[in-house]
Design a protein around this motif. Sequence first.
Motif, short mmCIF file in Angstrom:
data_model
loop_
_atom_site.label_atom_id
_atom_site.label_comp_id
_atom_site.label_asym_id
_atom_site.label_seq_id
_atom_site.Cartn_x
_atom_site.Cartn_y
_atom_site.Cartn_z
N PRO A 1 0.81 -1.23 0.00
CA PRO A 1 0.00 0.00 0.00
C PRO A 1 0.83 1.28 0.00
N THR A 2 0.52 2.19 -0.88
CA THR A 2 1.24 3.46 -0.96
C THR A 2 1.19 4.24 0.36
N ASP A 3 0.12 4.08 1.13
CA ASP A 3 0.00 4.85 2.39
C ASP A 3 0.99 4.36 3.45
N MET A 4 1.59 3.18 3.23
CA MET A 4 2.59 2.69 4.18
C MET A 4 4.01 2.91 3.67
N GLN A 5 4.16 3.55 2.53
CA GLN A 5 5.52 3.78 1.97
C GLN A 5 6.33 4.68 2.90
N ALA A 6 5.75 5.78 3.34
CA ALA A 6 6.51 6.70 4.19
C ALA A 6 6.90 6.09 5.54
N PRO A 7 5.98 5.41 6.25
CA PRO A 7 6.38 4.76 7.51
C PRO A 7 7.49 3.73 7.32
N MET A 8 7.45 2.97 6.23
CA MET A 8 8.51 1.96 5.99
C MET A 8 9.81 2.64 5.58
N PHE A 9 9.70 3.78 4.94
CA PHE A 9 10.88 4.59 4.56
C PHE A 9 11.64 4.95 5.85
N ALA A 10 10.91 5.34 6.87
CA ALA A 10 11.54 5.72 8.14
C ALA A 10 12.30 4.53 8.73
#
Length: 418
Positions: free
Chosen positions: A303-312
């Motif tokens: 999911p694109t909405d979890m891209q930023a949290p996983m980026f961290a």
Amino acid sequence: MQIFRIQGGSRLSGEVKIDSAKNSVLPILAACVMTEEPVTLLDVPNIEDVANMIEILRSIGADVVREKKAVTVRAKGSLTDELPERLEKTLRASVFLVGPMLARLRRVTFGYPGGCEIGLRPIDLHERGLRALGVVIDESSGRLRCDGGSMRGAEIHFDYPSVGATENIMMTAAMLPGKTIIHNAAREPEIVDLARFMNACGARVSGAGRQIVTIQGVKRMHGVTYKPIPDRIVAGTMLAAAAITGGDIYLTNAPASDMVAQIAKLRDMGCDVHDGQDTLRLRAPKRLRSFGKIQTQPHPGFPTDMQAPMFALATVADGSSVLMETVFESRFQHAHDLMNMGADITLGDRMAVVRGVQRLHGARVKAHDLRAGAAMTIAALAAEGTTEITQIGQIDRGYEALEASLRSLGARAIRTAE
Ligand code: EPZ
């Protein structure tokens, strides 16, 4: 102005209950105008986007009452056929009202929802679907004046499986004469939830969650009390927050079966994840391994909405990670702020390479958008020293008191005036 102030270094552990999904509640709130009978939704989070959608419903004439986590909508009597311009700008999801208002009133006027931090976010697929159903759209005034007087069911093919366009057409078609078939429909769990809600109100939607969705028009829809599915992105965000601190978290009312792609990546990073019927437990290693590569895609892809949290998480994982964002054209706003915290990132077009460092350090950073704000919060939990996060209104759009939830797990995180 309010900011988050987070002192890194605490290991998170404890239990969190997940509320209903923002991206389910928003279209379902819109769908409430398709009946004059009362609809009650349960476990509705206290977040900005929901508050704004409730404002919009009230502005067109619906009565909305919130009792703690239960929200009751009664769209009785005559509704206005125009969305309020000043409120449309506060919430892109206002476009979800177009379908229900066409279904109820056979006409609606609204403005272009406008882009946001993560991309232009046009509505050409919505318009294509509406025109296929016979809606006449006049854009000469700069707003979209829709006449649905001669609408009837039709076959529609989406060039891209748009979540919002699929939901809009499902709702528009619910009470039309004839059958509507949507090809290349979005398959997100929130689509399945909307169909389940509509059918509980008397609609006849089948195939939701698969590429072809069929809507058989019905004469009318009735009220219901309904509990939307839990929020898989809030659940994923809490797992990521625990994971970056080497923590141990237990989620209840968690949609484990909707989180297969996320759980696989967390396991690749060395987390022990145990998924129950509607619970999830994650125990993280002292140091995370790189997940290798994440490419965001429509469901059931990552999911694109979890891209930023996983980026961290990638910024402090052992090894290099690659993230490719294929859904939105500019969803790496968090990268520069993470670099200010010491992350080692190389950015390309819709792609980022992240080389894990031992530790980030605190800094003053911004929540550029909702999920970027979640990423900054997660990074701050593991950073050396203190991090201040501004523009936390972005975070409040989709997370209810995120800092309080994290504090209940042991984080040193406060919301304060700067
Ligand atoms: C929904 O947005 C979600 N929002 C988004 O969550 C989510 O990221 C997105 O689906 C993808 O899963 C809500 O449900 C309220 P799309 P939506 O239509 O419907 C392009 C969050 O953080 N497109 O599937 O807008 C569009 O520009 C938010 O909770 C067109 O080109 O997503 C994007 O690049 C962010 N023309 C791609 O398709 C159209 O007519 C996916 O958009 C419609 C979309």
